[in-house]
Write a protein that holds these residues in place. Structure first.
Motif, mmCIF file in Angstrom:
data_model
loop_
_atom_site.group_PDB
_atom_site.id
_atom_site.type_symbol
_atom_site.label_atom_id
_atom_site.label_comp_id
_atom_site.label_asym_id
_atom_site.label_seq_id
_atom_site.Cartn_x
_atom_site.Cartn_y
_atom_site.Cartn_z
ATOM 1 N N TYR A 10 -30.846 -4.482 28.082
ATOM 2 C CA TYR A 10 -29.404 -4.222 28.088
ATOM 3 C C TYR A 10 -28.791 -3.891 29.454
ATOM 4 N N PRO A 37 -20.402 -4.856 29.635
ATOM 5 C CA PRO A 37 -20.417 -4.281 28.284
ATOM 6 C C PRO A 37 -20.209 -5.299 27.171
ATOM 7 N N ALA A 43 -22.948 -5.974 24.199
ATOM 8 C CA ALA A 43 -22.612 -5.838 22.784
ATOM 9 C C ALA A 43 -23.058 -7.053 21.976
ATOM 10 N N GLN A 44 -23.240 -8.190 22.636
ATOM 11 C CA GLN A 44 -23.628 -9.430 21.946
ATOM 12 C C GLN A 44 -25.137 -9.683 21.959
ATOM 13 N N LYS A 59 -25.719 -1.047 20.616
ATOM 14 C CA LYS A 59 -24.731 -2.056 20.230
ATOM 15 C C LYS A 59 -23.353 -1.403 20.089
ATOM 16 N N GLU A 60 -23.291 -0.280 19.403
ATOM 17 C CA GLU A 60 -22.009 0.422 19.221
ATOM 18 C C GLU A 60 -21.462 0.923 20.559
ATOM 19 N N SER A 61 -22.321 1.469 21.382
ATOM 20 C CA SER A 61 -21.896 2.013 22.676
ATOM 21 C C SER A 61 -21.379 0.924 23.602
ATOM 22 N N SER A 62 -22.088 -0.191 23.653
ATOM 23 C CA SER A 62 -21.648 -1.283 24.529
ATOM 24 C C SER A 62 -20.366 -1.915 23.997
ATOM 25 N N ALA A 63 -20.244 -2.020 22.685
ATOM 26 C CA ALA A 63 -19.010 -2.572 22.092
ATOM 27 C C ALA A 63 -17.817 -1.660 22.390
#
Length: 137
Positions: free
Chosen positions: A87, A92, A96-97, A129-133
């Motif tokens: 990651y 970001p 997220a993807q 995933k949530e943090s990057s989104a």
């Protein structure tokens, strides 16, 4: 969509014939990972759903996703190091993807981790995933 550094790990894993060698490599990655500041090991950074103690502190530096992480279990610390390689450094929106499950499947992890470790790994991936989104918005 994996980083070059993660692709290098995939190549290294292909040369290791048995899971014990791969397991040792993951543990070594955890040992080599920079330590997380103890001040960041707070309830807000703790990852629920893990059998061991796990903390992940996501951040964006110069427009790139990054995080610090730590665990009291060496193999989990190694899994955090793997996720960091997968990651960190991505914008970001790209982070997220990332399909972390698919990328980690390339390493043969799922069939060699206990169900508790697999659940913890999924919880860590979900947090990232949530943090990057959130950072992408």
């Amino acid at each position: 969509m994996a980083t070059e550094a993660f692709e290098a790990i995939v190549e290294d894993f292909e040369f290791l014939e048995d899971w014990e060698d791969r397991y040792r490599m993951v543990i070594e990655m955890g040992k080599d990972m920079a330590p997380m500041d103890d001040a960041l090991k707070v309830p807000a950074t703790k990852v629920d759903g893990c059998a061991s103690q796990v903390w992940i502190h996501p951040e964006v530096k110069e427009g790139r996703f990054d995080f610090q992480g730590d665990s009291d279990a060496m193999i989990v610390r190694g899994l955090i190091a793997l996720l960091h390689t997968l990651y960190s450094g991505l914008p970001p929106a790209e982070a997220a993807q990332v399909d972390a499950k698919a990328e980690l499947t390339r390493l043969g992890l799922e069939e060699n981790l206990s169900s508790q470790r697999s659940n913890g790994l999924r919880a860590m991936i979900q947090r990232l995933k949530e943090s990057s989104a959130a950072a992408a918005t």
